[in-house]
Design a protein around this motif. Structure first.
Motif, PDB file in Angstrom:
ATOM      1  N   LEU A 113       0.951  -1.102  -0.109  1.00 14.88           N
ATOM      2  CA  LEU A 113       0.008   0.005   0.070  1.00 14.88           C
ATOM      3  C   LEU A 113       0.847   1.286  -0.158  1.00 14.88           C
ATOM      4  O   LEU A 113       1.809   1.359   1.081  1.00 14.88           O
ATOM      5  CB  LEU A 113      -0.853  -0.043   1.171  1.00 14.88           C
ATOM      6  CG  LEU A 113      -1.599   1.202   1.292  1.00 14.88           C
ATOM      7  CD1 LEU A 113      -2.906   1.360   0.454  1.00 14.88           C
ATOM      8  CD2 LEU A 113      -2.327   1.203   2.788  1.00 14.88           C
ATOM      9  N   THR A 114       0.779   1.964  -0.995  1.00 15.26           N
ATOM     10  CA  THR A 114       2.017   3.029  -1.326  1.00 15.26           C
ATOM     11  C   THR A 114       1.164   4.265  -1.822  1.00 15.26           C
ATOM     12  O   THR A 114       0.351   4.282  -2.716  1.00 15.26           O
ATOM     13  CB  THR A 114       3.027   2.465  -1.869  1.00 15.26           C
ATOM     14  OG1 THR A 114       3.955   3.701  -1.914  1.00 15.26           O
ATOM     15  CG2 THR A 114       2.843   2.348  -3.257  1.00 15.26           C
ATOM     16  N   SER A 115       1.699   5.573  -1.634  1.00 14.14           N
ATOM     17  CA  SER A 115       1.389   6.674  -2.522  1.00 14.14           C
ATOM     18  C   SER A 115       2.722   7.245  -3.066  1.00 14.14           C
ATOM     19  O   SER A 115       2.880   8.367  -3.657  1.00 14.14           O
ATOM     20  CB  SER A 115       0.709   7.766  -1.636  1.00 14.14           C
ATOM     21  OG  SER A 115       1.844   8.021  -0.433  1.00 14.14           O
ATOM     22  N   ASP A 116       3.901   6.437  -2.905  1.00 12.81           N
ATOM     23  CA  ASP A 116       5.288   6.727  -3.504  1.00 12.81           C
ATOM     24  C   ASP A 116       4.995   6.593  -4.831  1.00 12.81           C
ATOM     25  O   ASP A 116       4.911   5.437  -5.460  1.00 12.81           O
ATOM     26  CB  ASP A 116       6.241   5.862  -2.939  1.00 12.81           C
ATOM     27  CG  ASP A 116       7.534   6.314  -3.529  1.00 12.81           C
ATOM     28  OD1 ASP A 116       7.930   6.074  -4.437  1.00 12.81           O
ATOM     29  OD2 ASP A 116       8.482   6.728  -2.571  1.00 12.81           O
ATOM     30  N   HIS A 117       5.257   7.701  -5.839  1.00 11.82           N
ATOM     31  CA  HIS A 117       5.166   7.674  -7.174  1.00 11.82           C
ATOM     32  C   HIS A 117       6.175   6.532  -7.792  1.00 11.82           C
ATOM     33  O   HIS A 117       5.872   5.924  -8.918  1.00 11.82           O
ATOM     34  CB  HIS A 117       5.578   9.065  -7.772  1.00 11.82           C
ATOM     35  CG  HIS A 117       4.458  10.045  -7.552  1.00 11.82           C
ATOM     36  ND1 HIS A 117       4.119  11.065  -8.214  1.00 11.82           N
ATOM     37  CD2 HIS A 117       3.583  10.257  -6.417  1.00 11.82           C
ATOM     38  CE1 HIS A 117       3.047  11.869  -8.161  1.00 11.82           C
ATOM     39  NE2 HIS A 117       2.768  11.174  -6.819  1.00 11.82           N
ATOM     40  N   ASP A 118       7.601   6.477  -7.452  1.00 10.44           N
ATOM     41  CA  ASP A 118       8.351   5.638  -7.797  1.00 10.44           C
ATOM     42  C   ASP A 118       8.068   4.135  -7.628  1.00 10.44           C
ATOM     43  O   ASP A 118       8.235   3.278  -8.718  1.00 10.44           O
ATOM     44  CB  ASP A 118       9.745   5.990  -7.317  1.00 10.44           C
ATOM     45  CG  ASP A 118      10.549   7.236  -7.951  1.00 10.44           C
ATOM     46  OD1 ASP A 118       9.975   7.502  -8.916  1.00 10.44           O
ATOM     47  OD2 ASP A 118      11.279   7.748  -7.075  1.00 10.44           O
ATOM     48  N   VAL A 119       7.687   3.793  -6.421  1.00  9.05           N
ATOM     49  CA  VAL A 119       7.049   2.639  -6.263  1.00  9.05           C
ATOM     50  C   VAL A 119       5.785   2.230  -6.841  1.00  9.05           C
ATOM     51  O   VAL A 119       6.061   1.059  -7.810  1.00  9.05           O
ATOM     52  CB  VAL A 119       6.845   2.310  -4.730  1.00  9.05           C
ATOM     53  CG1 VAL A 119       6.280   0.932  -4.457  1.00  9.05           C
ATOM     54  CG2 VAL A 119       7.886   2.710  -3.776  1.00  9.05           C
ATOM     55  N   ILE A 120       4.994   3.010  -7.238  1.00  5.08           N
ATOM     56  CA  ILE A 120       3.762   2.797  -7.998  1.00  5.08           C
ATOM     57  C   ILE A 120       4.340   2.623  -9.533  1.00  5.08           C
ATOM     58  O   ILE A 120       3.816   1.573 -10.214  1.00  5.08           O
ATOM     59  CB  ILE A 120       2.801   3.955  -8.147  1.00  5.08           C
ATOM     60  CG1 ILE A 120       2.206   3.990  -6.609  1.00  5.08           C
ATOM     61  CG2 ILE A 120       1.602   3.798  -9.070  1.00  5.08           C
ATOM     62  CD1 ILE A 120       1.471   5.338  -6.503  1.00  5.08           C
ATOM     63  N   ARG A 121       5.024   3.381 -10.121  1.00  3.49           N
ATOM     64  CA  ARG A 121       5.585   3.260 -11.572  1.00  3.49           C
ATOM     65  C   ARG A 121       6.277   2.166 -11.656  1.00  3.49           C
ATOM     66  O   ARG A 121       6.187   1.514 -12.783  1.00  3.49           O
ATOM     67  CB  ARG A 121       6.433   4.705 -11.799  1.00  3.49           C
ATOM     68  CG  ARG A 121       6.593   4.883 -13.201  1.00  3.49           C
ATOM     69  CD  ARG A 121       7.379   6.472 -13.346  1.00  3.49           C
ATOM     70  NE  ARG A 121       6.713   7.623 -13.139  1.00  3.49           N
ATOM     71  CZ  ARG A 121       7.343   8.010 -11.944  1.00  3.49           C
ATOM     72  NH1 ARG A 121       7.917   7.797 -11.199  1.00  3.49           N
ATOM     73  NH2 ARG A 121       6.409   9.123 -11.661  1.00  3.49           N
ATOM     74  N   THR A 134      -2.655  12.210 -10.105  1.00  2.03           N
ATOM     75  CA  THR A 134      -3.657  12.279 -11.436  1.00  2.03           C
ATOM     76  C   THR A 134      -2.947  12.042 -12.599  1.00  2.03           C
ATOM     77  O   THR A 134      -3.097  11.118 -13.529  1.00  2.03           O
ATOM     78  CB  THR A 134      -4.452  13.593 -11.645  1.00  2.03           C
ATOM     79  OG1 THR A 134      -5.391  13.761 -10.397  1.00  2.03           O
ATOM     80  CG2 THR A 134      -5.337  13.494 -12.841  1.00  2.03           C
ATOM     81  N   MET A 135      -1.635  12.599 -12.810  1.00  3.86           N
ATOM     82  CA  MET A 135      -0.760  12.692 -14.005  1.00  3.86           C
ATOM     83  C   MET A 135      -0.164  11.145 -14.006  1.00  3.86           C
ATOM     84  O   MET A 135       0.027  10.526 -15.067  1.00  3.86           O
ATOM     85  CB  MET A 135       0.110  13.548 -14.029  1.00  3.86           C
ATOM     86  CG  MET A 135       0.955  13.733 -15.384  1.00  3.86           C
ATOM     87  SD  MET A 135      -0.276  14.008 -16.705  1.00  3.86           S
ATOM     88  CE  MET A 135      -0.734  15.748 -16.551  1.00  3.86           C
ATOM     89  N   LEU A 136       0.399  10.888 -12.882  1.00  4.54           N
ATOM     90  CA  LEU A 136       0.846   9.707 -12.839  1.00  4.54           C
ATOM     91  C   LEU A 136       0.061   8.403 -13.139  1.00  4.54           C
ATOM     92  O   LEU A 136       0.408   7.590 -14.031  1.00  4.54           O
ATOM     93  CB  LEU A 136       1.425   9.300 -11.286  1.00  4.54           C
ATOM     94  CG  LEU A 136       1.948   7.806 -10.941  1.00  4.54           C
ATOM     95  CD1 LEU A 136       3.399   7.745 -11.554  1.00  4.54           C
ATOM     96  CD2 LEU A 136       2.055   7.647  -9.385  1.00  4.54           C
ATOM     97  N   ILE A 137      -1.255   8.244 -12.497  1.00  2.41           N
ATOM     98  CA  ILE A 137      -1.919   7.377 -12.757  1.00  2.41           C
ATOM     99  C   ILE A 137      -2.298   7.313 -14.478  1.00  2.41           C
ATOM    100  O   ILE A 137      -2.502   6.339 -14.965  1.00  2.41           O
ATOM    101  CB  ILE A 137      -3.401   7.348 -12.009  1.00  2.41           C
ATOM    102  CG1 ILE A 137      -2.958   7.083 -10.478  1.00  2.41           C
ATOM    103  CG2 ILE A 137      -4.433   6.417 -12.757  1.00  2.41           C
ATOM    104  CD1 ILE A 137      -4.115   7.356  -9.655  1.00  2.41           C
TER     105      ILE A 137
END
Length: 197
Positions: A28-36, A62-65
Motif C-alpha cells: 500500500l503506497t502513494s510513492d510515485h516511484d514505487v507505483i511506477r 492524477t498525471m501519474l495514474i
C-alpha cells in the motif's frame, strides 16, 4: 509486486485482505516511484469524487495514474475517477476512459445508494474475464454509475438503467462492484486481472 494506491479514499483495507487471501505480494503506497515500477497497480476506494480528485491533483497522482503503462485496476470510486467527468461535485476526472459518471435518480422505490448483489452481463467486447463469471452476482455499494460506452465489457442494471459494471481500455481495467467482497466470483476476476500482460 502489486502496488495498491494509497490516497484520500476509504475501504482500501478490504482489497489488501483479498490480496492476502490469494497469496499475492503487494504494498500500500502513494510513492510515485514505487507505483511506477510495480508489476501491476490497483486503484480502489470509496469516497467523494470532488475531494478525492482534489487530493489526486495536489499530490500529482492524477498525471501519474493517467500515464501508467502496466496493468491498472480501478475499483468502485477508482473506476469512476478513471472516467472523464463525474456529476458528483461536477468535477473533471482522470480521463483514461471517455465515459461519464452520472447520479442514480431513483424511481419505483429503488434506494440510493445501491447496496447489494447484482449480476454482471459480459458484452461481446469482453477480452478480460473468463466467461464463467457471466451472469454471476457481485457486490455493489454506490450512488453514481458510469454510462455504457465503447470500453464497457460488462453491464448490470439498477433504477431501470443499464450501466457499465466493468470497463477495459488498453492497460486499464475497472469494475464498479467490489471484487474483494464478491466471494469466489470476485476472486476469479482479481485473478484474471493479475494474469493480464
Amino acid at each position: 509486486m502489486i502496488a495498491v494506491i494509497n490516497y484520500n479514499a476509504g475501504n482500501i483495507r478490504s482489497v489488501l485482505y483479498a490480496l492476502e487471501r490469494i497469496g499475492v505480494e503487494h504494498i500500500l503506497t502513494s510513492d510515485h516511484d514505487v507505483i511506477r515500477s510495480a508489476e501491476k497497480v490497483i486503484f480502489p476506494g470509496v469516497g467523494a469524487a470532488a475531494s478525492t480528485m482534489a487530493h489526486l491533483n495536489a499530490t500529482g497522482l492524477t498525471m501519474l495514474i493517467r500515464n501508467l503503462e502496466q496493468p491498472v485496476f480501478g475499483i468502485c470510486v477508482g473506476m469512476q475517477l478513471l472516467c472523464s467527468h463525474s456529476e458528483e461535485g461536477d468535477v473533471p476526472c482522470i480521463g483514461v476512459f471517455p465515459e461519464k459518471v452520472k447520479r442514480f435518480r431513483p424511481n419505483n422505490g429503488d434506494k440510493v445508494p445501491h447496496m447489494g448483489w447484482n449480476n454482471i452481463r459480459l458484452t461481446p467486447e469482453n477480452d478480460w474475464v473468463s466467461d464463467a463469471v457471466n451472469e454471476q452476482y457481485c457486490y455493489y455499494v454506490h450512488s453514481y454509475y458510469v454510462e455504457p460506452g465503447p470500453h464497457t465489457v460488462a453491464t448490470t442494471e439498477y433504477c431501470g438503467i443499464t450501466y457499465a459494471a466493468m470497463l477495459r481500455k488498453d492497460n486499464f481495467y475497472a469494475a464498479q462492484f467490489h471484487p474483494e467482497k464478491s466471494a469466489l466470483v470476485g476472486e476469479r476476476i482479481l485473478r484474471d486481472f493479475l494474469a493480464a500482460q
